[in-house]
Design a protein around this motif. Structure first.
Motif, mmCIF file in Angstrom:
data_model
loop_
_atom_site.group_PDB
_atom_site.id
_atom_site.type_symbol
_atom_site.label_atom_id
_atom_site.label_comp_id
_atom_site.label_asym_id
_atom_site.label_seq_id
_atom_site.Cartn_x
_atom_site.Cartn_y
_atom_site.Cartn_z
ATOM 1 N N THR A 3 7.078 96.437 -9.351
ATOM 2 C CA THR A 3 7.366 96.947 -8.018
ATOM 3 C C THR A 3 8.329 95.992 -7.315
ATOM 4 O O THR A 3 8.119 94.779 -7.331
ATOM 5 N N GLN A 4 9.369 96.580 -6.736
ATOM 6 C CA GLN A 4 10.315 95.771 -5.975
ATOM 7 C C GLN A 4 9.625 95.414 -4.662
ATOM 8 O O GLN A 4 9.282 96.314 -3.891
ATOM 9 N N VAL A 5 9.384 94.122 -4.430
ATOM 10 C CA VAL A 5 8.651 93.781 -3.209
ATOM 11 C C VAL A 5 9.535 93.371 -2.045
ATOM 12 O O VAL A 5 9.239 93.678 -0.908
ATOM 13 N N LYS A 6 10.610 92.664 -2.333
ATOM 14 C CA LYS A 6 11.482 92.244 -1.228
ATOM 15 C C LYS A 6 12.810 91.757 -1.761
ATOM 16 O O LYS A 6 12.947 91.455 -2.950
ATOM 17 N N LYS A 7 13.759 91.656 -0.874
ATOM 18 C CA LYS A 7 15.052 91.054 -1.215
ATOM 19 C C LYS A 7 14.798 89.581 -1.527
ATOM 20 O O LYS A 7 14.032 88.913 -0.836
ATOM 21 N N ALA A 8 15.416 89.081 -2.623
ATOM 22 C CA ALA A 8 15.206 87.675 -2.964
ATOM 23 C C ALA A 8 15.916 86.782 -1.951
ATOM 24 O O ALA A 8 17.015 87.111 -1.492
ATOM 25 N N ALA A 9 15.278 85.661 -1.629
ATOM 26 C CA ALA A 9 15.907 84.706 -0.703
ATOM 27 C C ALA A 9 17.176 84.158 -1.348
ATOM 28 O O ALA A 9 17.190 83.872 -2.551
ATOM 29 N N SER A 10 18.223 83.994 -0.548
ATOM 30 C CA SER A 10 19.518 83.636 -1.144
ATOM 31 C C SER A 10 19.505 82.252 -1.782
ATOM 32 O O SER A 10 20.306 81.973 -2.659
ATOM 33 N N ALA A 11 18.576 81.392 -1.385
ATOM 34 C CA ALA A 11 18.538 80.045 -1.968
ATOM 35 C C ALA A 11 17.649 79.958 -3.206
ATOM 36 O O ALA A 11 17.582 78.921 -3.858
ATOM 37 N N GLU A 12 16.976 81.049 -3.526
ATOM 38 C CA GLU A 12 16.092 81.012 -4.693
ATOM 39 C C GLU A 12 16.908 80.784 -5.969
ATOM 40 O O GLU A 12 18.045 81.238 -6.081
ATOM 41 N N ALA A 70 21.415 79.070 -11.107
ATOM 42 C CA ALA A 70 22.219 79.298 -9.905
ATOM 43 C C ALA A 70 21.333 79.905 -8.831
ATOM 44 O O ALA A 70 20.267 80.457 -9.134
ATOM 45 N N THR A 71 21.791 79.815 -7.591
ATOM 46 C CA THR A 71 21.043 80.459 -6.519
ATOM 47 C C THR A 71 21.293 81.957 -6.574
ATOM 48 O O THR A 71 22.283 82.429 -7.154
ATOM 49 N N VAL A 72 20.395 82.665 -5.957
ATOM 50 C CA VAL A 72 20.537 84.110 -5.861
ATOM 51 C C VAL A 72 21.900 84.474 -5.266
ATOM 52 O O VAL A 72 22.603 85.366 -5.759
ATOM 53 N N GLU A 73 22.309 83.728 -4.260
ATOM 54 C CA GLU A 73 23.593 84.005 -3.612
ATOM 55 C C GLU A 73 24.751 83.917 -4.624
ATOM 56 O O GLU A 73 25.618 84.796 -4.686
ATOM 57 N N ALA A 74 24.728 82.856 -5.432
ATOM 58 C CA ALA A 74 25.807 82.676 -6.408
ATOM 59 C C ALA A 74 25.744 83.737 -7.505
ATOM 60 O O ALA A 74 26.777 84.275 -7.931
ATOM 61 N N ILE A 75 24.545 84.041 -7.957
ATOM 62 C CA ILE A 75 24.372 85.063 -9.001
ATOM 63 C C ILE A 75 24.921 86.401 -8.519
ATOM 64 O O ILE A 75 25.628 87.110 -9.251
ATOM 65 N N GLU A 76 24.596 86.736 -7.275
ATOM 66 C CA GLU A 76 25.014 88.045 -6.752
ATOM 67 C C GLU A 76 26.528 88.173 -6.745
ATOM 68 O O GLU A 76 27.081 89.216 -7.085
ATOM 69 N N LYS A 77 27.198 87.082 -6.404
ATOM 70 C CA LYS A 77 28.667 87.101 -6.383
ATOM 71 C C LYS A 77 29.238 87.191 -7.788
ATOM 72 O O LYS A 77 30.092 88.021 -8.072
ATOM 73 N N MET A 78 28.746 86.327 -8.675
ATOM 74 C CA MET A 78 29.322 86.271 -10.028
ATOM 75 C C MET A 78 29.127 87.569 -10.797
ATOM 76 O O MET A 78 30.035 88.030 -11.474
ATOM 77 N N PHE A 79 27.922 88.114 -10.723
ATOM 78 C CA PHE A 79 27.586 89.228 -11.612
ATOM 79 C C PHE A 79 27.523 90.585 -10.909
ATOM 80 O O PHE A 79 27.072 91.565 -11.500
ATOM 81 N N VAL A 112 25.708 91.912 -8.442
ATOM 82 C CA VAL A 112 24.361 92.511 -8.399
ATOM 83 C C VAL A 112 23.707 92.192 -7.061
ATOM 84 O O VAL A 112 24.218 91.375 -6.284
ATOM 85 N N LYS A 113 22.600 92.846 -6.806
ATOM 86 C CA LYS A 113 21.718 92.489 -5.681
ATOM 87 C C LYS A 113 20.386 92.062 -6.285
ATOM 88 O O LYS A 113 19.811 92.785 -7.105
ATOM 89 N N MET A 114 19.913 90.887 -5.884
ATOM 90 C CA MET A 114 18.697 90.344 -6.491
ATOM 91 C C MET A 114 17.467 90.616 -5.610
ATOM 92 O O MET A 114 17.535 90.474 -4.386
ATOM 93 N N PHE A 115 16.387 90.988 -6.271
ATOM 94 C CA PHE A 115 15.124 91.299 -5.581
ATOM 95 C C PHE A 115 13.960 90.574 -6.255
ATOM 96 O O PHE A 115 14.079 90.138 -7.405
ATOM 97 N N SER A 153 17.832 91.572 -10.798
ATOM 98 C CA SER A 153 18.773 92.436 -10.085
ATOM 99 C C SER A 153 18.252 93.868 -10.031
ATOM 100 O O SER A 153 17.478 94.290 -10.891
ATOM 101 N N SER A 154 18.711 94.606 -9.036
ATOM 102 C CA SER A 154 18.266 96.002 -8.920
ATOM 103 C C SER A 154 19.069 96.903 -9.846
ATOM 104 O O SER A 154 18.579 97.907 -10.328
ATOM 105 N N GLY A 155 20.315 96.548 -10.109
ATOM 106 C CA GLY A 155 21.107 97.291 -11.084
ATOM 107 C C GLY A 155 21.551 96.309 -12.154
ATOM 108 O O GLY A 155 21.285 95.114 -12.050
ATOM 109 N N PHE A 156 22.205 96.807 -13.207
ATOM 110 C CA PHE A 156 22.586 95.904 -14.283
ATOM 111 C C PHE A 156 23.814 95.082 -13.929
ATOM 112 O O PHE A 156 24.679 95.528 -13.183
ATOM 113 N N TYR A 157 23.872 93.896 -14.490
ATOM 114 C CA TYR A 157 24.962 92.966 -14.177
ATOM 115 C C TYR A 157 26.289 93.409 -14.779
ATOM 116 O O TYR A 157 26.332 94.178 -15.744
#
Ligand SMILES: *[C@@H]1O[C@H](CO)[C@@H](O)[C@H](O)[C@H]1NC(C)=O
Ligand SMILES: *[C@@H]1O[C@H](CO)[C@@H](O)[C@H](O)[C@H]1NC(C)=O
Ligand SMILES: *[C@@H]1O[C@H](CO)[C@@H](O)[C@H](O)[C@H]1NC(C)=O
Ligand SMILES: *[C@@H]1O[C@H](CO)[C@@H](O)[C@H](O)[C@H]1NC(C)=O
Length: 590
Positions: free
Chosen positions: A29-38, A115-124, A126-129, A143-147
């Motif tokens: 279950t998707q519970v929340k948006k991942a914190a950007s520093a995670e 990497a942090t969630v913020e960096a992952i989201e930019k590179m790949f 995606v949106k991380m949850f 990620s909610s969708g594929f990278y």
């Protein structure tokens, strides 16, 4: 016998159910948006070179009487062959560094990083949850969708692990309270303990184990637990040496021993007698495990994996990018990692699956869409695929005595098996049906062509049109997989599964490795060319299983599957081991 009936029967699943198509919807279950520093750990598989030469080298060192038999390669030698040019790894590392990644480790043909969630989201892209398993309650960031592979890395990378894929649900042993369908006592063969295996497979007790011989039981998903007290009880009740688990890799939590780990350690350990036993729990799936095992030094000589899932669903179950990358690409990459492991001199064994030829892709026995589904890694050409047999009912003569004549305390209480006649393990007598068939992706390797083509041309009834007869056939071998007595959380339980067969065959290989090591020779390494050559040279090395089939699953029977017959077949492979003959053959090798 009434005691036996009242016992809880349990299937040891070899399956890692796929989160497949389901991802967020099923048990995550998707519970929340991942914190950007995670922080997220991931690894990037760099595109390799010379994979064809790797295969040649592996077969060269693994084929008996080849000039280079046993001349295994070092980690560096193997990476010199397959890793991309250093500048490729450097450019990927630079990209990662420039994009905020840290803990970057160059493994030459893959890069580990965080990497942090913020960096992952930019590179790949995606949106991380945060996802929560509704089975274990554990949480994970994905990620909610594929990278998407960044354009700067295109052409350099096969896949990225750790971003998009949700880990497997825990297979969880399926407990069949057999009350509803009691075991038919007329076909109850009695329980299997190590002594039954020693007798059936001609394994000497007190075999002179070389101090270096080792076996590793690899566990996936949340299976992280056997219990050392259970090993003591097992040793006492079955009158076997105490099993010595001296290497634990990965998370280990002994409080709630699970059946898979318990079975693997008790039977791999008991058959390997006094060998050093490794217990390795894996976060992730076959890519993570195979790369870590390849890099491990020291490493165990034998690894048994009682895990698997439908070959064509590896993408969904093991790796993120299902947009551009298919299960076939995942399987192909992991197969290359398996070859690297074999070239180091390590033997990999995998269970052939518990759902017959229909497989985990068709557990409800449909005769229509995809009636047959091969398993992975049990269908990989670069592992030894181990299927299951079961004993036919004891003869009247056997029934007369109270038991097998065994002095093991458990055999004074329960009937221990005495039959010596094995058939393919199948539902409904057993709780599982041994897996077997042909890979959809991997061509038939040279070491099995003679044996498999003889089967295909034997006139035996085949599910023609439902499988690819030019591909890798499995299993390679079999061992008992029905009615094993184990001790879990202090209590005796009886289990079925190819999960039993793989560690048992691995334990036998540990003893064969002892012979090699005692003679100052290399370990057996990748086993398959040796196994097929042994059977061709001396037919007494295996007991041919000629009866039964794998048309059923764990709960029904279908129209399509494979028959056992004389010689290799896609239900029992070459058959079950005869230790003394195998040992003689091993002594003859250079
Ligand atoms: C989710 O887990 C439950 C057990 O907790 C299982 O019965 C069910 O089949 C799972 N759902 C899916 C879609 O796999
Ligand atoms: C997990 O989710 C599945 C699918 O929604 C549901 O069937 C199952 O009962 C749930 N299991 C638990 C333990 O909550
Ligand atoms: C295992 O080791 C113990 C202690 O070294 C020894 O007594 C025993 O005979 C060995 N057993 C086997 C089966 O090799
Ligand atoms: C059989 O598998 C091979 C790969 O090993 C593939 O090239 C071929 O197209 C497949 N044949 C069929 C009929 O699917």
């Amino acid at each position: 016998m009434s005691k036996l009936i009242s016992l809880l029967f349990v299937v040891c699943l070899v399956v890692v159910p796929s989160f497949a198509i389901l991802r967020d919807t099923a048990n995550w279950t998707q519970v929340k948006k991942a914190a950007s520093a995670e922080v997220v750990d991931f690894r990037i598989a760099l595109t390799q070179r010379n994979v064809d030469k790797l295969e040649e080298a592996l077969l060269d060192v693994s084929t008996p009487f080849s000039k280079n038999y046993g001349n295994h390669w070092s980690i560096d030698e193997i990476l010199d062959l397959v890793a991309p040019e250093p500048k490729v790894a450097r450019s990927v590392m630079n990209y990662l560094k420039n994009n905020g990644c840290f803990n970057i480790v160059n493994q030459r043909d893959h890069i580990k990083a965080a990497a942090t969630v913020e960096a992952i989201e930019k590179m790949f892209s995606v949106k991380m949850f945060t996802y929560q398993s509704n089975i274990s309650g554990s949480q994970i960031v994905r990620s909610s969708g594929f990278y998407t592979i960044p354009k700067e890395l295109s052409g350099k990378v096969d896949l990225v692990a750790g971003i998009s894929e949700l880990p497997f649900r825990k297979a969880g042993p399926k407990a069949h309270a057999r009350k509803a369908t009691p075991v038919d006592t007329s076909v109850d063969p009695g329980i299997v303990i190590p002594e039954v295996l020693y007798n059936l497979y001609n394994i000497p007790v007190g075999f002179n184990n070389n101090a270096q011989t080792s076996i590793c039981l690899a566990e996936f998903a949340d299976d992280q637990s056997f219990n050392k007290n259970d090993l003591k009880v097992f040793s006492t009740k079955t009158a076997t040496e105490l099993i010595n688990v001296d290497k634990i890799v990965g998370p280990y939590s002994p409080q709630q021993p699970d059946l898979e780990s318990t079975l693997d350690v008790q039977y791999g350990g008991a058959v390997a007698q006094n060998a050093s036993v490794w217990f390795w729990t894996v976060a992730g799936w076959m890519y993570e495990f195979s790369t870590d095992l390849f890099a491990a030094n020291p490493a165990p000589y034998i690894v048994s994996m009682s895990w698997g899932w439908t070959e064509s669903q590896q993408c969904e179950s093991g790796i993120g990018n299902c947009n551009g990358e298919t299960s076939q690409e995942y399987v192909t990459r992991v197969n290359t990692e398996f070859m690297k492991i074999g070239l180091r001199g390590i033997s990999l064994l995998a269970a052939s699956g518990d759902q017959g030829a229909p497989g985990d892709g068709n557990p409800s026995c449909s005769n229509n869409k995809m009636p047959i589904s091969p398993i992975f890694p049990g269908g990989s050409p670069w592992v030894t695929s181990v299927g299951a047999t079961m004993l036919s009912a004891p003869s009247d003569a056997d029934m007369e005595g109270s038991s097998s004549g065994s002095t093991a305390p458990i055999c004074q209480k329960q009937k221990c098996a005495t039959s010596t006649s094995e058939v393919v393990c199948s539902y409904p007598q057993a709780l599982i049906t041994s897996g077997g068939g042909f890979s959809d992706y991997s061509p038939m390797p040279s070491y099995q062509q003679t044996a498999v083509n003889a089967y295909l041309n034997s006139g035996v009834k085949l599910p023609t049109g439902k499988f690819n007869a030019t591909n890798r056939g499995f299993p390679d071998v079999s061992a008992l997989g029905h009615n094993y007595w184990i001790v879990a959380s202090g209590a005796g339980q009886i289990v079925d599964g190819t999960s039993c067969s793989s560690p048992v065959f691995g334990g036998i290989v540990a003893l064969l490795n002892s012979i090699r090591l005692n003679n100052g020779k290399a370990t057996l390494g990748f086993l398959n060319p040796f196994l097929y050559a042994a059977q061709a040279a001396d037919s007494t090395t295996f007991t041919d299983i000629t009866s039964g089939n794998n048309l059923c699953t764990e709960s029904c029977c279908a129209k399509f599957g494979f028959q056992a017959t004389s010689g290799w077949d896609a239900a029992s492979g070459l058959g079950t081991p005869q230790f003394k003959s195998l040992a003689n053959y091993v002594e003859s090798l250079n």
